[in-house]
Design a protein around this motif. Structure first.
Motif, PDB file in Angstrom:
ATOM      1  N   ASP A  56       5.975   2.525   1.174  1.00 42.01           N
ATOM      2  CA  ASP A  56       5.184   1.355   0.801  1.00 42.01           C
ATOM      3  C   ASP A  56       4.980   0.492   2.037  1.00 42.01           C
ATOM      4  O   ASP A  56       5.937   0.120   2.719  1.00 42.01           O
ATOM      5  CB  ASP A  56       5.894   0.560  -0.295  1.00 42.01           C
ATOM      6  CG  ASP A  56       5.826   1.254  -1.650  1.00 42.01           C
ATOM      7  OD1 ASP A  56       4.719   1.667  -2.042  1.00 42.01           O
ATOM      8  OD2 ASP A  56       6.874   1.387  -2.312  1.00 42.01           O
ATOM      9  N   LEU A  57       3.703   0.176   2.323  1.00 48.41           N
ATOM     10  CA  LEU A  57       3.343  -0.613   3.491  1.00 48.41           C
ATOM     11  C   LEU A  57       3.095  -2.060   3.067  1.00 48.41           C
ATOM     12  O   LEU A  57       2.189  -2.329   2.269  1.00 48.41           O
ATOM     13  CB  LEU A  57       2.077  -0.052   4.154  1.00 48.41           C
ATOM     14  CG  LEU A  57       2.214   1.159   5.062  1.00 48.41           C
ATOM     15  CD1 LEU A  57       2.941   2.309   4.406  1.00 48.41           C
ATOM     16  CD2 LEU A  57       0.856   1.592   5.578  1.00 48.41           C
ATOM     17  N   HIS A  58       3.891  -2.975   3.599  1.00 43.77           N
ATOM     18  CA  HIS A  58       3.803  -4.388   3.243  1.00 43.77           C
ATOM     19  C   HIS A  58       2.920  -5.077   4.278  1.00 43.77           C
ATOM     20  O   HIS A  58       3.396  -5.624   5.270  1.00 43.77           O
ATOM     21  CB  HIS A  58       5.206  -4.995   3.191  1.00 43.77           C
ATOM     22  CG  HIS A  58       6.129  -4.248   2.278  1.00 43.77           C
ATOM     23  ND1 HIS A  58       6.285  -4.566   0.943  1.00 43.77           N
ATOM     24  CD2 HIS A  58       6.918  -3.162   2.490  1.00 43.77           C
ATOM     25  CE1 HIS A  58       7.142  -3.721   0.368  1.00 43.77           C
ATOM     26  NE2 HIS A  58       7.548  -2.861   1.297  1.00 43.77           N
TER      27      HIS A  58
ATOM     28  N   LEU B 269       0.843  -1.201   0.000  1.00 42.57           N
ATOM     29  CA  LEU B 269       0.000   0.000   0.000  1.00 42.57           C
ATOM     30  C   LEU B 269       0.875   1.247   0.000  1.00 42.57           C
ATOM     31  O   LEU B 269       1.624   1.483   0.946  1.00 42.57           O
ATOM     32  CB  LEU B 269      -0.905   0.008   1.233  1.00 42.57           C
ATOM     33  CG  LEU B 269      -1.733   1.270   1.439  1.00 42.57           C
ATOM     34  CD1 LEU B 269      -2.737   1.455   0.302  1.00 42.57           C
ATOM     35  CD2 LEU B 269      -2.435   1.234   2.788  1.00 42.57           C
ATOM     36  N   PRO B 270       0.782   2.092  -1.052  1.00 41.32           N
ATOM     37  CA  PRO B 270       1.585   3.311  -1.092  1.00 41.32           C
ATOM     38  C   PRO B 270       0.965   4.410  -0.212  1.00 41.32           C
ATOM     39  O   PRO B 270      -0.251   4.587  -0.191  1.00 41.32           O
ATOM     40  CB  PRO B 270       1.544   3.719  -2.572  1.00 41.32           C
ATOM     41  CG  PRO B 270       0.943   2.554  -3.303  1.00 41.32           C
ATOM     42  CD  PRO B 270       0.065   1.873  -2.311  1.00 41.32           C
ATOM     43  N   VAL B 271       1.824   5.118   0.484  1.00 43.97           N
ATOM     44  CA  VAL B 271       1.412   6.276   1.269  1.00 43.97           C
ATOM     45  C   VAL B 271       2.341   7.425   0.907  1.00 43.97           C
ATOM     46  O   VAL B 271       3.563   7.318   1.056  1.00 43.97           O
ATOM     47  CB  VAL B 271       1.488   5.992   2.785  1.00 43.97           C
ATOM     48  CG1 VAL B 271       1.111   7.244   3.578  1.00 43.97           C
ATOM     49  CG2 VAL B 271       0.561   4.834   3.165  1.00 43.97           C
ATOM     50  N   GLU B 272       1.784   8.515   0.406  1.00 41.57           N
ATOM     51  CA  GLU B 272       2.595   9.674   0.015  1.00 41.57           C
ATOM     52  C   GLU B 272       2.832  10.552   1.234  1.00 41.57           C
ATOM     53  O   GLU B 272       1.890  10.913   1.948  1.00 41.57           O
ATOM     54  CB  GLU B 272       1.902  10.459  -1.100  1.00 41.57           C
ATOM     55  CG  GLU B 272       2.761  11.579  -1.663  1.00 41.57           C
ATOM     56  CD  GLU B 272       2.347  12.041  -3.048  1.00 41.57           C
ATOM     57  OE1 GLU B 272       2.745  13.147  -3.442  1.00 41.57           O
ATOM     58  OE2 GLU B 272       1.633  11.280  -3.749  1.00 41.57           O
TER      59      GLU B 272
ATOM     60  N   LEU C 198       3.781   5.952  11.737  1.00 42.24           N
ATOM     61  CA  LEU C 198       2.935   5.076  10.944  1.00 42.24           C
ATOM     62  C   LEU C 198       3.087   3.622  11.407  1.00 42.24           C
ATOM     63  O   LEU C 198       2.102   2.908  11.601  1.00 42.24           O
ATOM     64  CB  LEU C 198       3.301   5.239   9.472  1.00 42.24           C
ATOM     65  CG  LEU C 198       2.353   4.726   8.405  1.00 42.24           C
ATOM     66  CD1 LEU C 198       2.562   5.497   7.113  1.00 42.24           C
ATOM     67  CD2 LEU C 198       2.588   3.246   8.163  1.00 42.24           C
ATOM     68  N   GLU C 199       4.326   3.195  11.599  1.00 43.18           N
ATOM     69  CA  GLU C 199       4.571   1.818  12.050  1.00 43.18           C
ATOM     70  C   GLU C 199       3.966   1.571  13.428  1.00 43.18           C
ATOM     71  O   GLU C 199       3.433   0.492  13.706  1.00 43.18           O
ATOM     72  CB  GLU C 199       6.075   1.539  12.057  1.00 43.18           C
ATOM     73  CG  GLU C 199       6.678   1.471  10.662  1.00 43.18           C
ATOM     74  CD  GLU C 199       8.188   1.378  10.669  1.00 43.18           C
ATOM     75  OE1 GLU C 199       8.790   1.604  11.743  1.00 43.18           O
ATOM     76  OE2 GLU C 199       8.777   1.086   9.603  1.00 43.18           O
TER      77      GLU C 199
ATOM     78  N   GLY D 167       0.888  -7.916   8.065  1.00 43.10           N
ATOM     79  CA  GLY D 167       2.277  -7.466   8.065  1.00 43.10           C
ATOM     80  C   GLY D 167       2.355  -6.008   8.460  1.00 43.10           C
ATOM     81  O   GLY D 167       1.385  -5.261   8.318  1.00 43.10           O
ATOM     82  N   ARG D 168       3.514  -5.588   8.957  1.00 42.00           N
ATOM     83  CA  ARG D 168       3.660  -4.194   9.386  1.00 42.00           C
ATOM     84  C   ARG D 168       4.976  -3.580   8.915  1.00 42.00           C
ATOM     85  O   ARG D 168       5.384  -2.534   9.399  1.00 42.00           O
ATOM     86  CB  ARG D 168       3.554  -4.101  10.906  1.00 42.00           C
ATOM     87  CG  ARG D 168       2.179  -4.501  11.430  1.00 42.00           C
ATOM     88  CD  ARG D 168       2.054  -4.376  12.937  1.00 42.00           C
ATOM     89  NE  ARG D 168       0.693  -4.669  13.357  1.00 42.00           N
ATOM     90  CZ  ARG D 168       0.236  -5.887  13.619  1.00 42.00           C
ATOM     91  NH1 ARG D 168       1.051  -6.940  13.485  1.00 42.00           N
ATOM     92  NH2 ARG D 168      -1.011  -6.072  13.997  1.00 42.00           N
ATOM     93  N   ARG D 169       5.625  -4.216   7.960  1.00 42.23           N
ATOM     94  CA  ARG D 169       6.886  -3.666   7.460  1.00 42.23           C
ATOM     95  C   ARG D 169       6.617  -2.502   6.514  1.00 42.23           C
ATOM     96  O   ARG D 169       5.683  -2.547   5.710  1.00 42.23           O
ATOM     97  CB  ARG D 169       7.688  -4.754   6.724  1.00 42.23           C
ATOM     98  CG  ARG D 169       9.063  -4.279   6.251  1.00 42.23           C
ATOM     99  CD  ARG D 169       9.883  -5.439   5.697  1.00 42.23           C
ATOM    100  NE  ARG D 169       9.328  -5.965   4.471  1.00 42.23           N
ATOM    101  CZ  ARG D 169       9.619  -5.482   3.261  1.00 42.23           C
ATOM    102  NH1 ARG D 169      10.454  -4.432   3.137  1.00 42.23           N
ATOM    103  NH2 ARG D 169       9.096  -6.035   2.184  1.00 42.23           N
ATOM    104  N   THR D 170       7.410  -1.459   6.627  1.00 41.62           N
ATOM    105  CA  THR D 170       7.304  -0.317   5.730  1.00 41.62           C
ATOM    106  C   THR D 170       8.655  -0.065   5.080  1.00 41.62           C
ATOM    107  O   THR D 170       9.695  -0.377   5.646  1.00 41.62           O
ATOM    108  CB  THR D 170       6.862   0.952   6.481  1.00 41.62           C
ATOM    109  OG1 THR D 170       7.898   1.348   7.382  1.00 41.62           O
ATOM    110  CG2 THR D 170       5.580   0.704   7.261  1.00 41.62           C
TER     111      THR D 170
END
Length: 260
Positions: A189-191, A139-142, A155-156, A166-169
């Motif tokens: 990018d949120l994985h 998921l992209p976050v600008e 964010l994390e 998952g919570r890796r960014t």
């Protein structure tokens, strides 16, 4: 020639070609960004050349604007348009309720602004973009460049309390440097692997200082056109139901393919 296209490209092409039929003379049309949207712009350029179709396009990125101008499409800004009749764009994932993940091409901010300034949003995609649950695609976050690492940490931390697997960014890169959007921002990018509650996540993300916009498009898409490599297209809309299926003839002499 269409015979030289991969099945995925054929699927994108037939979806784009069918969606291009929604554009009528005099319309103000949002033009998306990405590989499938590029097929759409090519199909619309063919209609301009062969049929004399006249409409004004509002691109969602500089690269879409450049392609549209090259193909003879009149390009205007959203400010000049005021409001749009229709936006046609691609998606990275589409769930059963027509919610989307977008932003793989890095233009999610302009894409969301243009889509929500339209009477209708049509999404074009190949069949692989359909999913039961959003989240396999990152998921992209600008975010703004200033304080980007602090924004990422906040964010994390927020993801810990949400229904995601998952919570890796990761910071999106362009070679050795961060990827920069048309607005001069960065993308995280949120994985997440699976998003349990996309609406809740979208609201949470935009409350974090430094976040400009996220790639979850909730209750924005009105219709999807799904292409298949054998020329079939499926049409579904927000009202639900089984939708309809058509077949698009692949013209081997189509001018779309001369420069591919």
């Amino acid at each position: 020639m269409t015979g030289e296209l991969s099945p995925i490209d054929k699927a994108k092409f037939v979806a784009a070609k069918r969606a291009a039929e929604f554009v009528e003379d005099g319309m103000r049309v949002g033009l998306g960004t990405g590989s499938t949207a590029a097929w759409l712009v090519r199909c619309l350029g063919e209609r301009v050349r062969k049929e004399g179709l006249r409409f004004r396009g509002v691109p969602t990125s500089t690269r879409t604007a450049q392609l549209a101008r090259e193909l003879g499409i009149e390009v205007i800004s959203l400010e000049e348009a005021g409001w749009l009749d229709l936006t046609i764009d691609g998606a990275d994932e589409i769930d059963g309720e027509l919610n989307l993940i977008k932003g793989g091409g890095g233009a999610l901010l302009q894409e969301k602004i243009v889509a929500t300034a339209s009477d209708q949003m049509v999404v074009i995609a190949d069949a692989a973009k359909q999913v039961e649950t959003l989240g396999a695609f990152p998921l992209p976050v600008e975010v703004i460049a200033f304080g980007q690492s602090a924004t990422q940490a906040l964010l994390e931390e927020a993801l810990v309390s949400l229904d995601v697997l998952g919570r890796r960014t990761s910071l999106r890169m362009n070679g050795a440097k961060p990827f920069v959007t048309d607005e001069g921002n960065h993308i995280l990018d949120l994985h997440l692997n699976r998003i349990g509650n996309a609406r809740e996540l979208a609201l949470m993300l935009n409350q974090i200082p430094g976040v400009v916009e996220n790639g979850l498009f909730i209750d924005i898409c009105d219709r999807v056109v799904i292409g298949h490599g054998d020329g079939r297209v499926e049409l579904r809309d927000i009202t639900g139901g089984s939708g309809s299926e058509e077949r698009i003839d692949l013209d081997e002499s189509d001018n779309l393919f001369t420069d591919l």
